[in-house]
Write an enzyme that holds these catalytic residues in place. Structure first.
Site, PDB file in Angstrom:
ATOM      1  N   ARG A  11       0.824  -1.220   0.000  1.00 17.38           N
ATOM      2  CA  ARG A  11       0.000   0.000   0.000  1.00 17.38           C
ATOM      3  C   ARG A  11       0.859   1.271   0.000  1.00 17.38           C
ATOM      4  O   ARG A  11       0.594   2.180  -0.806  1.00 17.38           O
ATOM      5  CB  ARG A  11      -0.964  -0.028   1.186  1.00 17.38           C
ATOM      6  CG  ARG A  11      -2.116  -1.014   1.008  1.00 17.38           C
ATOM      7  CD  ARG A  11      -3.014  -1.036   2.231  1.00 17.38           C
ATOM      8  NE  ARG A  11      -2.293  -1.490   3.412  1.00 17.38           N
ATOM      9  CZ  ARG A  11      -2.710  -1.310   4.659  1.00 17.38           C
ATOM     10  NH1 ARG A  11      -3.848  -0.659   4.883  1.00 17.38           N
ATOM     11  NH2 ARG A  11      -2.016  -1.776   5.681  1.00 17.38           N
ATOM     12  N   ASN A  42      -6.604  -2.354   2.065  1.00 17.14           N
ATOM     13  CA  ASN A  42      -6.779  -3.802   2.130  1.00 17.14           C
ATOM     14  C   ASN A  42      -8.264  -4.080   2.263  1.00 17.14           C
ATOM     15  O   ASN A  42      -8.943  -3.484   3.093  1.00 17.14           O
ATOM     16  CB  ASN A  42      -6.063  -4.394   3.347  1.00 17.14           C
ATOM     17  CG  ASN A  42      -4.573  -4.532   3.111  1.00 17.14           C
ATOM     18  OD1 ASN A  42      -4.118  -4.535   1.977  1.00 17.14           O
ATOM     19  ND2 ASN A  42      -3.814  -4.638   4.183  1.00 17.14           N
TER      20      ASN A  42
END
EC number: 6.2.-.-
Length: 776
Positions: free
Chosen positions: A18, A36
């Protein structure tokens, strides 16, 4: 302006994926978010078409080094909202897709440099980690992979750590295992009375990690045995050069001959006692850090009791920070590092269990207070024909999935493996997640571990139900019984898979081929005729298989006891070639001591064979190699799996090519079978004539290999296939594997072997899953 929603599946959690997306987005003027979502990473990217296309390309091309992307699904969406920035959003508990967190990885160079930097606040901190390294699988409790879903939730971050953890531009952004000595796990050193061993006069828990590790290294170097709790379990650690210590460790563990693995600080040190190929060096240095089985060099100088009789030894490099710290405080070239468990049972992971159960073995305990959710043994690799073959696929690899989508529709499958060298597999959306090494499910605690591990892997793969459960064909295996118990719970069918068919399926998958002939050579696999197979030649198209050749069946007096004491097997094999009185005289004169009860047992075994009372049959290659081993006086009792044949290999490697042992292939109902009785008679006669044991050992392995490959070539010619493979534990034997490969290739056929899976039973669950997928 273009707005895209992107779903990325693969190993994309816990690897800095990320923040990496964040950095790529900022660089390409992309607005939106990344988060997520259960088992995938979801991205909304808004920007010009040119910037958006470049962003999507770079998220694949510039992924973090540990990440693995299985798929990227992109859809353009209406611009209902205009984003003003790019953000990393809080993870969602919703489940989508089939991703999984990565396995545990060795400490990275960046962390090691920081750990050794006196100006860094993590100087000498033995639990240093970042998004590129450290524990993952062993600490995760639930998905998504966020700190509160790991055992690190017990260690709230300090101000310095939280600053890194919340900074998207930092390498420790959402590195869930990140911590320091102010906020993370700490080491303790105990003596065998479970009392903390105070290193300094400072209060409890204050003694620095450096002092503790330095003291531990000193204790090892003066001959003590330490139990050291690591990332996925506990090692018993001892000196490799202290004869008394290694023998004491063997006696306490009741592992009289089983080789110990060792850990050395670096490649250069390993090369002082072992020979390394470039492939072996690369595996040793890889982020997975497996044990690699390598050849001892002529300068090998460890105590004989470390790896008795064998020509090779399992070695590994440090993979945790405190392993590196340990070697900074010693001149020892290596330490024995063996799993701390009661034989046949799982490794110990709870501090209380470690101290209570190992108090009569370990002199000291180096423990920490971070909980281990999933125990995970060290992985073991051996190179055969310059290709890696897993002996055990576990730490560093599990539960990374295999993509078997070509075989399966969108079905959920559970495959339970064999019984002794068990892994299990869960198939979801075309990905097959193989568990860590489970072990011998004959043992109650290991059987419990299997069930707990299934529940946990279901949880972190978000699997709620199954469409089918696969198991071995053997009706008495505990895994077979468990399959039928789980059938009632999940209301789904059970499919049984023949042991060697599963072996063949793994071999085919590993080489991306569906139709071939293969030799299955191992200890035992339950056959369709209810006998023990293990020296077979099959044709398969993956869906089905035909057994078209084998070794001749041999009687096993007493059943499984013949595997522990191979002299009983040898007696049965020779009975086909010798008059009973002559055989009895031979056994009394040369082999009486290999029988537990001497001459009386010889009479009983012969009576058993004559009456067929408690006598099974087997075509096992493993039993033949064991019989050669005892016939040559190399090994008369199996105290660990594969011992007799492994010691035969180590003696045979010293032999020359001066001998050639003839072999005979018989036809029984048009099925070619290699006559192993004649082969063993030749071995006996050569030994009696005074030939060198090493030369006989080498010649007998070659004869067996040529016989098996000749049958395989004949079957390949009849079936019209151009590829012949080898699978089963016998194919860890370099001489046998090479002889078969050379013979196959010299006759114009392609030879295939395992590349990313176990030749032995450790990958059997993968084969079961593939076959079950095709049956669905």
């Amino acid at each position: 302006m273009k707005t895209s929603k992107i779903f990325v599946e693969g190993i994309v959690q816990g690897v800095g994926f990320r923040p990496n997306i964040y950095r790529i987005a900022i660089k390409n003027n992309i607005k939106g978010y990344v988060k997520n979502q259960g088992n995938v990473v979801e991205i909304v990217a808004q920007g010009s078409k040119k910037d958006s296309d470049k962003f999507i390309q770079e998220l694949v091309d510039e992924k973090p080094p540990v990440a693995k992307i299985n798929s990227v699904k992109t859809e353009e969406i209406a611009n209902e909202k205009e984003y003003i920035s790019f953000e990393i959003l809080k993870s969602s508990s919703e489940v989508s897709g089939s991703s999984v967190i990565p396995p545990d990885l060795a400490v990275c160079d960046n962390c090691l440099n920081e750990m050794r930097d006196k100006s860094n606040f993590r100087y000498n901190y033995p639990f240093i980690a970042c998004t590129d390294c450290g524990p993952r699988f062993t600490v995760i409790k639930d998905i998504p992979y966020d700190r509160e879903n790991t055992t690190m939730d017990e260690f709230p971050l300090c101000e310095e750590c939280i600053e890194e953890y919340t900074n998207p531009l930092d390498r420790r952004y959402h590195a869930e295992a990140t911590c320091c000595d102010k906020c993370g796990p700490l080491l303790r050193l105990y003596n065998s009375n479970s009392k903390e061993y105070i290193i300094t006069d400072k209060p409890k828990y204050i003694s620095t990690s450096k002092e503790i590790v330095k003291k531990a290294a000193h204790l090892l170097d003066v001959g003590n045995i330490l139990a050291i709790k690591g990332i996925g379990g506990t090692h018993l650690v001892a000196s490799v050069t202290d004869k008394k210590t290694s023998k004491t460790l063997r006696k306490c563990l009741n592992r009289l001959n089983q080789p110990f693995a060792v850990m050395s600080p670096d490649i250069e040190t390993i090369e002082t006692y072992a020979k390394l190929s470039e492939n072996e060096k690369n595996s040793l240095k890889s982020i997975e850090r497996p044990i690699v089985v390598v050849k001892k060099s002529k300068d090998y100088y460890f105590e004989d009791s470390v790896a008795p009789v064998l020509h090779n030894i399992g070695v590994m490099l440090p993979y945790s920070p405190f392993h590196h710290m340990l070697f900074e405080h010693t001149d020892s070239p290596a330490y024995i590092m063996t799993s701390a468990n009661i034989p046949g049972e799982p490794m110990m992971i709870e501090n209380k269990d470690i101290m209570e159960n190992l108090s009569k073995i370990a002199d000291y305990f180096l423990l920490h207070n971070r909980k281990i959710v999933n125990r995970c043994d060290d992985s073991v690799i051996r190179y055969v024909n310059n290709h890696p073959s897993f002996i055990r696929r576990s730490r560093g690899y599990a539960p990374s999935p295999y993509n078997i989508s070509k075989y399966t529709t969108n079905k959920n499958i559970l495959a339970l493996g064999p019984e002794l060298d068990v892994t299990f597999a869960i198939v979801k959306e075309g990905l097959c997640y193989i568990s860590q090494h489970i072990g011998n499910t004959n043992k109650f605690k290991t059987y419990q571990f299997l069930q707990e591990a299934i529940t946990h892997l279901m949880n972190i793969t978000a699997t709620k139900e199954y469409d089918i459960i696969a198991c071995d064909m053997h009706p008495q295996f505990f895994t077979t019984k468990l399959a039928h118990e789980l059938r009632e719970i999940y209301n789904c069918p059970v499919t049984t898979v023949q042991h060697h068919h599963a072996h063949g399926a793994v071999l085919g998958y590993d080489n991306n081929i569906d139709e071939f002939v293969f030799i299955a050579a191992d200890g035992v696999g339950y056959g369709e005729d209810h006998s023990a197979w293990g020296g077979e030649i099959f044709y398969t198209n993956m869906d089905s298989f035909e057994r078209l050749g084998s070794l001749i069946p041999q009687k096993m007096p007493g059943g499984d006891i013949s595997t522990k004491y191979p002299i009983r097997m040898l007696t049965s094999i020779l009975k086909q070639e010798y008059d009973e009185n002559k055989l009895k005289s031979l056994l009394i004169a040369d082999y009486k001591d290999y029988f537990q009860y001497g001459e009386a047992e010889i009479d009983n075994v012969l009576k058993q064979l004559n009456s067929d009372l408690n006598v099974g049959t087997s075509t096992s290659t493993g039993r033949i190699l064991d019989s050669i081993s005892v016939a040559l006086g190399i090994c008369g009792e199996r105290t660990y799996e594969g011992e007799c044949s492994m010691k035969l290999e180590s003696i045979a490697i010293k032999g020359d090519n001066s001998l050639e042992i003839p072999y005979e292939i018989k036809k029984e109902n048009k099925i070619p079978r290699l006559d192993t009785s004649k082969l063993l008679k030749e071995v006996i006669e050569l030994k009696k004539s005074g030939e060198k044991i090493a030369n006989i050992g080498k010649a007998s392995q070659i004869a067996l290999s040529k016989g098996l490959s000749e049958i395989a070539i004949e079957i390949a010619e009849k079936t019209g296939v151009k590829t012949i493979g080898g699978t089963g534990g016998v194919f860890y034997n370099e001489a046998i594997s090479k002889t078969i490969k050379d013979n196959v290739e010299s006759n114009g056929y392609k030879f295939i072997q395992h590349k990313n899976s176990c030749a032995g039973d450790g990958s059997l669950s993968l084969g079961q899953a593939i076959i079950a997928s095709k049956r669905i």
